[in-house]
Design a protein around this motif. Structure first.
Motif, PDB file in Angstrom:
ATOM      1  N   ASN A   1      -2.727  -4.417   3.191  1.00 24.00           N
ATOM      2  CA  ASN A   1      -3.326  -3.905   1.968  1.00 24.00           C
ATOM      3  C   ASN A   1      -3.783  -5.065   1.062  1.00 24.00           C
ATOM      4  OD1 ASN A   1      -2.020  -3.578  -0.983  1.00 24.00           O
ATOM      5  ND2 ASN A   1      -3.145  -1.742  -0.443  1.00 24.00           N
ATOM      6  N   VAL A   2      -4.757  -4.844   0.209  1.00 24.90           N
ATOM      7  CA  VAL A   2      -5.263  -5.935  -0.649  1.00 24.90           C
ATOM      8  C   VAL A   2      -4.185  -6.462  -1.601  1.00 24.90           C
ATOM      9  CG1 VAL A   2      -7.724  -5.366  -0.570  1.00 24.90           C
ATOM     10  CG2 VAL A   2      -6.290  -4.260  -2.258  1.00 24.90           C
ATOM     11  N   GLY A   3      -3.313  -5.566  -2.070  1.00 27.47           N
ATOM     12  CA  GLY A   3      -2.225  -6.009  -2.953  1.00 27.47           C
ATOM     13  C   GLY A   3      -1.280  -6.941  -2.218  1.00 27.47           C
TER      14      GLY A   3
ATOM     15  N   SER B   1       2.491   2.244  -5.932  1.00 21.80           N
ATOM     16  CA  SER B   1       1.067   2.104  -6.204  1.00 21.80           C
ATOM     17  C   SER B   1       0.636   2.949  -7.393  1.00 21.80           C
ATOM     18  CB  SER B   1       0.265   2.499  -4.967  1.00 21.80           C
ATOM     19  OG  SER B   1       0.733   3.744  -4.485  1.00 21.80           O
TER      20      SER B   1
ATOM     21  N   VAL C   1      -7.436 -12.532  -3.913  1.00 14.14           N
ATOM     22  CA  VAL C   1      -7.264 -11.624  -2.770  1.00 14.14           C
ATOM     23  C   VAL C   1      -7.834 -12.288  -1.518  1.00 14.14           C
ATOM     24  CG1 VAL C   1      -7.960  -9.402  -1.756  1.00 14.14           C
ATOM     25  CG2 VAL C   1      -7.246  -9.505  -4.153  1.00 14.14           C
TER      26      VAL C   1
ATOM     27  N   ASP D   1      -5.624  -0.908  -6.492  1.00 17.33           N
ATOM     28  CA  ASP D   1      -6.258  -1.825  -5.531  1.00 17.33           C
ATOM     29  C   ASP D   1      -7.703  -2.114  -5.926  1.00 17.33           C
ATOM     30  OD1 ASP D   1      -3.943  -1.885  -4.128  1.00 17.33           O
ATOM     31  OD2 ASP D   1      -4.626  -0.629  -2.465  1.00 17.33           O
TER      32      ASP D   1
ATOM     33  N   GLU E   1      -8.131   2.449  -0.441  1.00 15.43           N
ATOM     34  CA  GLU E   1      -7.477   3.211  -1.524  1.00 15.43           C
ATOM     35  C   GLU E   1      -8.034   4.638  -1.574  1.00 15.43           C
ATOM     36  OE1 GLU E   1      -7.711   1.865  -5.695  1.00 15.43           O
ATOM     37  OE2 GLU E   1      -5.558   1.645  -5.585  1.00 15.43           O
TER      38      GLU E   1
ATOM     39  N   ARG F   1       3.918  -6.059  -9.754  1.00 17.29           N
ATOM     40  CA  ARG F   1       2.805  -5.437  -9.054  1.00 17.29           C
ATOM     41  C   ARG F   1       1.982  -4.620 -10.058  1.00 17.29           C
ATOM     42  NH1 ARG F   1       2.448  -1.641  -4.774  1.00 17.29           N
ATOM     43  NH2 ARG F   1       0.494  -1.256  -5.889  1.00 17.29           N
TER      44      ARG F   1
ATOM     45  N   GLY G   1       0.812  -1.214   0.000  1.00 15.75           N
ATOM     46  CA  GLY G   1       0.000   0.000   0.000  1.00 15.75           C
ATOM     47  C   GLY G   1       0.842   1.259   0.000  1.00 15.75           C
TER      48      GLY G   1
ATOM     49  N   GLY H   1      -8.746  -2.097   1.768  1.00 11.42           N
ATOM     50  CA  GLY H   1      -9.092  -1.889   0.358  1.00 11.42           C
ATOM     51  C   GLY H   1      -9.670  -0.504   0.166  1.00 11.42           C
TER      52      GLY H   1
END
Ligand code: SF4
Ligand code: SF4
Length: 449
Positions: free
Chosen positions: A271-273, A354, A188, A177, A169, A291, A142, A167
């Motif tokens: 973070n979702v990532g 990001s 995820v 995201d 963002e 990424r 994130g 999530g």
């Protein structure tokens, strides 16, 4: 699984123009491998990794090329197979210098099958899974880059009962995201389930802002069969709703103490990532080598969300998105509130990249900073309950002890104070510089002991 709204309202915050429409509807595109990748050893919080390769070595994708250089550090892997052309200092997104490894791809993109895929991960214990996450070099994607395996190893007196998946963002312009949640919700969710299993967390909260209805729908579907105390939390869209301590408060009502960590209040935020990277590491046995980055802004010809190899030069990323048109006032690594302005396009993506944002001249005006008029707007906007005006004046006077006493180290560098300041005072720059000076003073004092 249930859906709830955030029970607590965070302090301060602002409502900037979100401008997510530029990239939001652009599906993730995979970028071809560029002709040279520059993989930094400082892509995470803590000590930079120590390079394990030298000029002339050949490497495979997924091969470890940097080893952790301390407890808070992370492994770094080659994001392509090829030849090491150089190992030397290069600027990171923040402008600090760190060692980097330049790799010229060989065109084969051959993986080193170093980790064993673990599709039946639920049979593994927490230590084994945390070890896989560490081996894969997963760090918070994130923006903060905290090594994930360190977060997953709290001391015995700090048990984690709540896993919060971020999530939100909330940073304007960024949509990477959101696209991950819309396009890869099952993966995820698997990453979330693995983290839950490792932590033994009883409570799971997946937090998404209410301005992302498609992401909410997709995640709800992926989580539908989840058992236990699992909820999707719909947050009101505001900035910085996605900041760690603010999210913990908004969802649980727990206040992380000054200088403390989420584990101090029984929480872990990912973070979702990062959850996706955990899934890829454990289920597919793949270290973190790519990424999704949002490449956006009015000057970008074709804004979008780009799956890129870590170490991709910014110039190549922009070229993949059609290049820049018209005048460009500023290019930022990250978003407009917390990102770092770049002096050139010579930088390269990292685990934390990001976004790459280009702003036109009217969108990044250069203001003259005036004297503080004591209007108090920065105090109202600060989500950490700090006194940015007082802190800024103390830091300008180089009174670091006073700034420390006013808790400048709790500043999350969100930029809300500078955003609302009518005197256009460079408040965030003051905070960043002041925090760095105080951290250095503390380190020097420790060394003398
Ligand atoms: S002082 Fe720090 S935490 Fe407070 S608004 Fe400014 S940048 Fe954000
Ligand atoms: S917003 Fe700016 S002018 Fe107003 S009190 Fe804060 S620093 Fe001073």
């Amino acid at each position: 699984m249930k859906t709830i709204t955030a029970p607590y309202k965070i302090k301060g915050g602002v409502h900037p123009a979100y401008r997510k429409e530029l990239a939001r509807e652009q599906a993730i595109r995979t970028m071809p491998v560029p002709s040279l990748l520059r993989v930094s050893m400082a892509q995470h919080l803590g000590a930079p990794a120590k390079p394990l390769v030298k000029k002339g070595d050949t490497v495979l994708r997924g091969q470890r090329i940097g080893e952790p250089a301390g407890f808070i550090s992370a492994s770094v892997h080659a994001s392509v197979s090829g030849t090491v052309k150089a190992v030397g200092p290069a600027p990171t997104a923040s402008g600090a210098m760190a060692m980097a490894v330049d790799i010229e791809p060989d065109g084969n993109d051959t993986w080193l099958e170093q980790l064993t895929p673990q599709p039946n991960w639920s049979a593994l214990d927490a230590k084994t899974l945390t070890g896989i996450v560490a081996e894969a070099g997963v760090a918070g994607m994130g923006g903060a880059g905290f090594p994930t395996n360190v977060k997953l190893s709290p001391p015995p007196d700090k048990p984690i009962d709540t896993l919060i998946v971020n999530g939100a963002e909330c940073e304007p312009y960024l949509t990477a995201d959101e696209r991950l949640m819309r396009e890869r919700p099952e993966q995820v969710w698997t990453g979330i389930a693995i983290l839950r299993h490792i932590l033994g967390a009883k409570i799971v909260r997946v937090a998404i802002e209410d301005n992302k209805p498609d992401a909410i729908r997709a995640m709800k579907k992926a989580m539908a069969d989840a058992e236990g105390d699992v909820a999707l939390v719909v947050l009101p869209a505001s900035y910085p709703q996605g900041a760690e301590k603010q999210q913990i408060y908004g969802i649980t009502g727990r206040e992380t103490p000054s200088g403390g960590l989420p584990m101090d209040v029984g929480c872990l935020v990912e973070n979702v990532g990062t959850c996706l990277a955990v899934q890829d590491a454990v289920v597919n046995g793949r270290p973190l080598t790519e990424r999704v980055t949002t490449v956006t802004g009015d000057p970008v010809a074709e804004p979008g969300n780009v799956l890129n190899r870590i170490g991709t030069p910014y110039a190549d990323l922009i070229a993949f998105c059609g290049g820049l048109r018209g005048s460009v006032a500023k290019v930022i690594s990250g978003g407009p509130m917390m990102g770092f302005a770049q002096g050139s396009l010579d930088g390269a993506t990292a685990k934390t990249t990001s976004g790459l944002l280009a702003l036109a001249p009217g969108q990044a005006p250069v203001y003259e900073s005036l004297a503080c008029i004591s209007c108090g707007r920065c105090v109202q906007a600060c989500p950490m309950g700090l006194l940015p005006c007082e802190l800024s004046q103390a830091l300008e006077a180089e009174d670091y002890d006073l700034a420390d006493a006013f808790h400048v180290m709790d500043c999350i560098e969100c930029g809300c104070c500078a955003y609302v300041c009518p005197a256009r005072r460079p408040l965030v720059q003051h905070m960043r510089t002041g925090k760095a000076r105080i951290a250095l003073k503390r380190r020097e004092a420790m060394q003398k002991k």
